[in-house]
Design an enzyme around this catalytic site. Structure first.
Site, PDB file in Angstrom:
ATOM      1  N   CYS A  31     -23.211  -1.604   4.696  1.00  0.00           N
ATOM      2  CA  CYS A  31     -23.394  -2.665   3.666  1.00  0.00           C
ATOM      3  C   CYS A  31     -22.572  -4.037   3.904  1.00  0.00           C
ATOM      4  CB  CYS A  31     -22.581  -2.054   2.365  1.00  0.00           C
ATOM      5  SG  CYS A  31     -23.658  -0.718   1.477  1.00  0.00           S
ATOM      6  N   CYS A  78      12.070   2.269   3.036  1.00  0.00           N
ATOM      7  CA  CYS A  78      13.285   1.649   2.477  1.00  0.00           C
ATOM      8  C   CYS A  78      13.932   2.296   1.415  1.00  0.00           C
ATOM      9  CB  CYS A  78      12.852   0.262   2.259  1.00  0.00           C
ATOM     10  SG  CYS A  78      14.157  -1.044   2.960  1.00  0.00           S
ATOM     11  N   CYS A 137     -15.106   3.298  -2.505  1.00  0.00           N
ATOM     12  CA  CYS A 137     -16.291   3.097  -1.655  1.00  0.00           C
ATOM     13  C   CYS A 137     -16.875   4.600  -1.375  1.00  0.00           C
ATOM     14  CB  CYS A 137     -16.050   2.363  -0.473  1.00  0.00           C
ATOM     15  SG  CYS A 137     -16.652   0.766  -0.900  1.00  0.00           S
ATOM     16  N   CYS A 177      16.776  -3.766  -3.498  1.00  0.00           N
ATOM     17  CA  CYS A 177      16.031  -4.590  -2.327  1.00  0.00           C
ATOM     18  C   CYS A 177      16.854  -5.903  -1.902  1.00  0.00           C
ATOM     19  CB  CYS A 177      14.767  -5.132  -2.675  1.00  0.00           C
ATOM     20  SG  CYS A 177      13.454  -3.594  -3.409  1.00  0.00           S
ATOM     21  N   CYS A 185     -19.478   1.877   6.413  1.00  0.00           N
ATOM     22  CA  CYS A 185     -18.850   0.797   5.854  1.00  0.00           C
ATOM     23  C   CYS A 185     -19.829  -0.190   6.277  1.00  0.00           C
ATOM     24  CB  CYS A 185     -17.470   0.322   6.401  1.00  0.00           C
ATOM     25  SG  CYS A 185     -16.280   1.641   6.105  1.00  0.00           S
TER      26      CYS A 185
END
Lengths: 289, 154
Positions: free
Chosen positions: A208, A142, A250, A104, A205
């Site tokens: 809650c 990449c 979830c 990198c 979603c």
């Protein structure tokens, strides 16, 4: 109940304690707490007036809904278990990998400079791909195209280490995702998913994290579901995890078939949820329970 | 000869069992009709057990009622949720027919806006495969929970 308290002092305490556990829960736990998040002397934004188009008046980082022991872990990098991954990520940053013989660092040099603000803008529009990409997808893009290396698995230790390392270079910076232009239709798609009830429990979603944040769902204190701290170390996982892993968890909780990790639904949802937290400080890697 | 007898006996048994189940079986989830927030008849044709109902009520994989509701009579269980209203005295506020309707399909009985799941509904969007087409509770379990809720008086 009062007569029972008079009859037995010991039992009375128990009754008072339990009555309080039920009745005082609202008073003691409703909403976020007032603690301030400071790391290395820098104060983080964990609360601010909601961005335009938000259903809230005020937005809060999930950090504000955790107990003080969990909060303290994030306030000291030595106590933050996610920093093991940040260190591994730093080592991977300059490690040559793939057929191109590059790391990198060969192109991006010092991550403290080149990766500053990257996490805050994710997911980001990618002109070549013609769609928004997450941090994980950017890293793998990449690796495949420039390093000529094999992509990492989404939830692998290497990927979590790299997202934690890159994310840490945006710590304290405000979340700032693009929602207009080519991102608009993806944002709309994410919003639709956010409000769609799914699964055997038939929940969305919003049910809650919008309508009931601040309340207890059994032993869990519901937050606004902000994602400014990912990857996050969860004590439940005993390790770092990605945004998509959290989404998946979830969905399984409401007995819904989770969307594919890295798939278009979760990318759109990630974009929309990120936009609900515009301006909150990036906390990667955060600590939650 | 013996084989033929066995086969016809098996056939007879099947017919008998089918007719029995058609007569005595519980009402299927998609056949349940809630009218004005009420469901007057037992799904099984029989009253439920309040003792079993208390178990289904607290079981996290079945009723999991404490996830969202406080029940002061279950003080042995820690952490009662705050999402829905406390269930203390719920039988003083609702009739048996109303309680049954709410447990079966709260969105039909109360309001489409409620977060409360329907516990005897079989159609959902994108359920996990193992739950597809199945209600959260069986008809017997619904009746048991209703019987338990009837005991919650103040």
């Amino acid at each position: 109940m009062a007569t029972k308290i008079l009859k037995s002092k010991r039992f009375g305490y128990a009754v008072v304690g339990l009555a309080c556990a039920a009745a005082c829960a609202t008073a003691a736990f409703a909403g976020p707490n007032d603690n301030k998040l400071t790391i290395d002397g820098q104060e983080y934004v964990t609360e601010l007036p909601a961005p335009e188009g938000s259903p809230f008046d005020t937005i809060y980082s999930g950090w504000r809904f955790r107990n003080e022991a969990t909060q303290a872990m994030e306030m000291d990098d030595f106590d933050n278990p996610g920093f093991t991954n940040v260190e591994s990520g730093e080592a991977l940053w300059s490690k040559v990998d793939g057929e191109a013989g590059k790391s990198c660092a060969s192109c991006h040099n010092d991550a403290a400079e080149s990766m500053k603000g990257v996490r805050a803008q994710m997911p980001k529009w990618n002109e070549k791909a013609g769609k928004p990409v997450t941090l994980e997808q950017t890293i793998n893009g990449c690796r495949e195209n420039n390093l000529k290396a094999k992509p990492w698995k989404w939830e692998s230790n290497e990927m979590l280490s790299m997202t934690a390392f890159i994310g840490s270079k945006s710590r304290g910076m405000p979340v700032k995702v693009q929602t207009d232009g080519p991102m608009k239709s993806w944002w709309e798609k994410g919003k639709k998913l956010y409000y769609t009830r799914v699964g055997q429990l038939d929940m969305s979603c919003a049910g809650c994290h919008e309508d009931n944040y601040g309340k207890m769902i059994r032993a869990d204190h519901l937050s606004q579901g902000q994602i400014n701290g990912f990857p996050t170390y969860r004590s439940k996982w005993q390790k770092l995890g990605s945004i998509h892993r959290r989404f998946k968890g979830c969905m399984k909780n409401i007995r819904a078939q989770p969307y594919e990790v890295g798939g278009e639904e979760f990318v759109a949802l990630e974009l929309y949820v990120a936009s609900r937290g515009q301006g909150l400080s990036v906390e990667s890697p955060s600590v939650r329970n | 000869m013996q084989r033929a007898f066995k086969a016809s006996f098996a056939g007879l048994m099947t017919v008998t069992l089918l007719s029995v189940s058609a007569l005595a079986g519980p009402i299927a989830p998609d056949k349940v009709k809630i009218t004005d927030g009420e469901l007057k008849t037992s799904l099984t044709g029989k009253p439920g057990s309040d003792v079993k109902g208390a178990e289904w009520f607290k079981n996290r994989k079945l009723g999991n009622c404490l996830a969202c509701h406080v029940n002061s009579k279950m003080t042995d269980e820690q952490f009662h949720g705050e999402i829905g209203p406390p269930l203390d005295g719920v039988a003083d506020r609702y009739s048996e027919a109303q309680l049954r309707a709410i447990v079966v399909n709260a969105k039909a009985a109360l309001s489409d806006k409620t977060l409360m799941p329907g516990f005897y509904v079989s159609h959902y969007t994108d359920p996990l495969k193992k739950f597809a087409g199945k209600p959260i509770l069986t008809a017997e379990q619904v009746e048991d929970v209703v019987a338990y809720l009837k005991t919650l008086k103040e």
